[in-house]
Design an enzyme around this catalytic site. Structure first.
Site, PDB file in Angstrom:
ATOM      1  N   HIS A  10       0.861  -1.188   0.000  1.00 61.72           N
ATOM      2  CA  HIS A  10       0.000   0.000   0.000  1.00 61.72           C
ATOM      3  C   HIS A  10       0.895   1.236   0.000  1.00 61.72           C
ATOM      4  CE1 HIS A  10      -3.931   1.958   1.654  1.00 61.72           C
ATOM      5  NE2 HIS A  10      -3.194   2.855   1.020  1.00 61.72           N
ATOM      6  N   GLU A  69      -2.710  -1.732  -3.062  1.00 60.34           N
ATOM      7  CA  GLU A  69      -3.769  -0.932  -2.473  1.00 60.34           C
ATOM      8  C   GLU A  69      -3.415   0.549  -2.557  1.00 60.34           C
ATOM      9  OE1 GLU A  69      -5.224  -3.950   1.104  1.00 60.34           O
ATOM     10  OE2 GLU A  69      -4.003  -2.180   1.581  1.00 60.34           O
ATOM     11  N   HIS A 100      -8.075  -5.657   7.477  1.00 60.29           N
ATOM     12  CA  HIS A 100      -7.842  -4.640   8.496  1.00 60.29           C
ATOM     13  C   HIS A 100      -8.133  -5.214   9.882  1.00 60.29           C
ATOM     14  CE1 HIS A 100      -6.604  -0.425   9.043  1.00 60.29           C
ATOM     15  NE2 HIS A 100      -7.179  -0.589  10.220  1.00 60.29           N
TER      16      HIS A 100
END
Length: 237
Positions: free
Chosen positions: A43, A70, A190
Site C-alpha cells: 500500500h 492498495e 484490516h
C-alpha cells in the site's frame, strides 16, 4: 479456498526507520511466497513512509503469487499500477497524510469517479477491488461501478469480536451475502488476526482473500515469519 495475502508495509516501516535496506522488503516478499502465502499486498502512500513506489517495481518480477496494490487512485498511483500491472488493484479512500485506512468508499457519491478509474484498470487486464464498509448499499454501489470484487473493512469486526463476536460478524455476513448474490468476489482486511480470523472465515467461508499485515508482522516477531504464515493459513481451512 480463501487465500492469504501478506501485507508487507510494516516491514518497510521498520526499514525506513533506520535507513539502509534492513530488513530487506524484496526478500521478505520472496520469503512470504516461499513460506506459503498466496499473495503479497503493498500500500504505497504519497509520502512513501513505508512501501516506496520503487519497492513495488522491484517486487513484481520476483514473485509468482498474486500482487495486490492498495491505495487511493491519485494520478501517480494510477500510473504505477498501469506500469506494474499487478494481479489486483484495491481502491482505498485514504487521505494523503492518513495513518492507516479507517473507512470504505461511499460508492454512491463517488460512482462516476470509481467507474472511470476501474475502467482504466480493467482495460489493462487488472482485477479490481473496492474497499467498502460492511454495508449492503455500498456493496451494491460497488457493483454498479463495474468492480470485480469488494474488500470489506474489518476493523469494526475486530474491535467488537471479544465483546460479542456474533453481533460483530452480523453486518459482515449481510454485506458478504449481498456481494455473493450480486456476483462480486469478496476480500477482507484490516485488524484480522490469529484471535479473530478463524471465526470470520467460519462465518463467511466464501471469502476469496484476506489481506493481513500489522498483526501478522507483530506475531512474526515472536514466532517467526514461516510459522506465523502457517498459523494464519490454518485459520482459513
Amino acid at each position: 479456498m480463501t487465500k492469504l495475502s501478506v501485507n508487507i508495509n510494516k516491514i518497510a516501516t521498520l526499514r525506513n526507520a533506520r535507513g539502509g535496506n534492513n530488513p530487506d522488503v524484496l526478500q521478505t516478499a520472496i520469503d512470504c511466497q516461499l513460506f506459503g502465502a498466496e499473495g503479497i499486498t503493498v500500500h504505497p502512500r504519497p509520502d512513501e513512509r513505508h512501501i516506496r513506489y520503487n519497492d513495488v517495481r522491484e517486487i513484481k518480477p520476483h514473485i509468482t503469487i498474486e500482487l495486490n496494490i492498495e491505495g487511493n487512485p491519485i494520478d501517480r498511483y494510477i500510473d504505477l499500477v498501469l506500469e506494474v500491472k499487478p494481479t489486483q488493484v484495491t481502491l482505498v479512500p485514504d487521505a494523503d497524510d492518513q495513518l492507516t485506512s479507517n473507512h470504505g468508499w461511499d460508492t454512491i457519491t463517488n460512482r462516476q469517479f470509481l467507474t472511470d478509474v476501474i475502467g482504466r484498470f480493467r482495460e489493462a487486464g487488472i482485477r479490481t477491488s473496492i474497499f467498502v464498509d460492511a454495508d449492503s448499499e455500498m456493496v451494491a454501489g460497488a457493483k454498479a461501478c463495474g468492480t470485480d470484487r469488494v474488500e470489506l473493512y474489518t476493523e469494526p469486526y475486530a474491535a467488537g469480536y471479544l465483546k460479542d463476536r456474533e453481533a460483530a460478524i452480523a453486518p459482515f455476513i449481510e454485506a458478504a451475502t449481498t456481494a455473493r448474490n450480486l456476483g462480486l468476489g469478496l476480500n477482507a482486511g484490516h485488524d484480522l488476526s490469529l484471535v479473530n480470523l478463524h471465526y470470520f472465515h467460519k462465518c463467511i467461508p466464501w471469502t476469496d482473500e484476506v489481506s493481513i499485515g500489522h498483526a501478522l508482522v507483530c506475531d512474526a516477531l515472536y514466532i517467526g515469519l514461516r510459522e506465523t504464515i502457517r498459523k494464519y493459513k490454518e485459520c482459513l481451512v
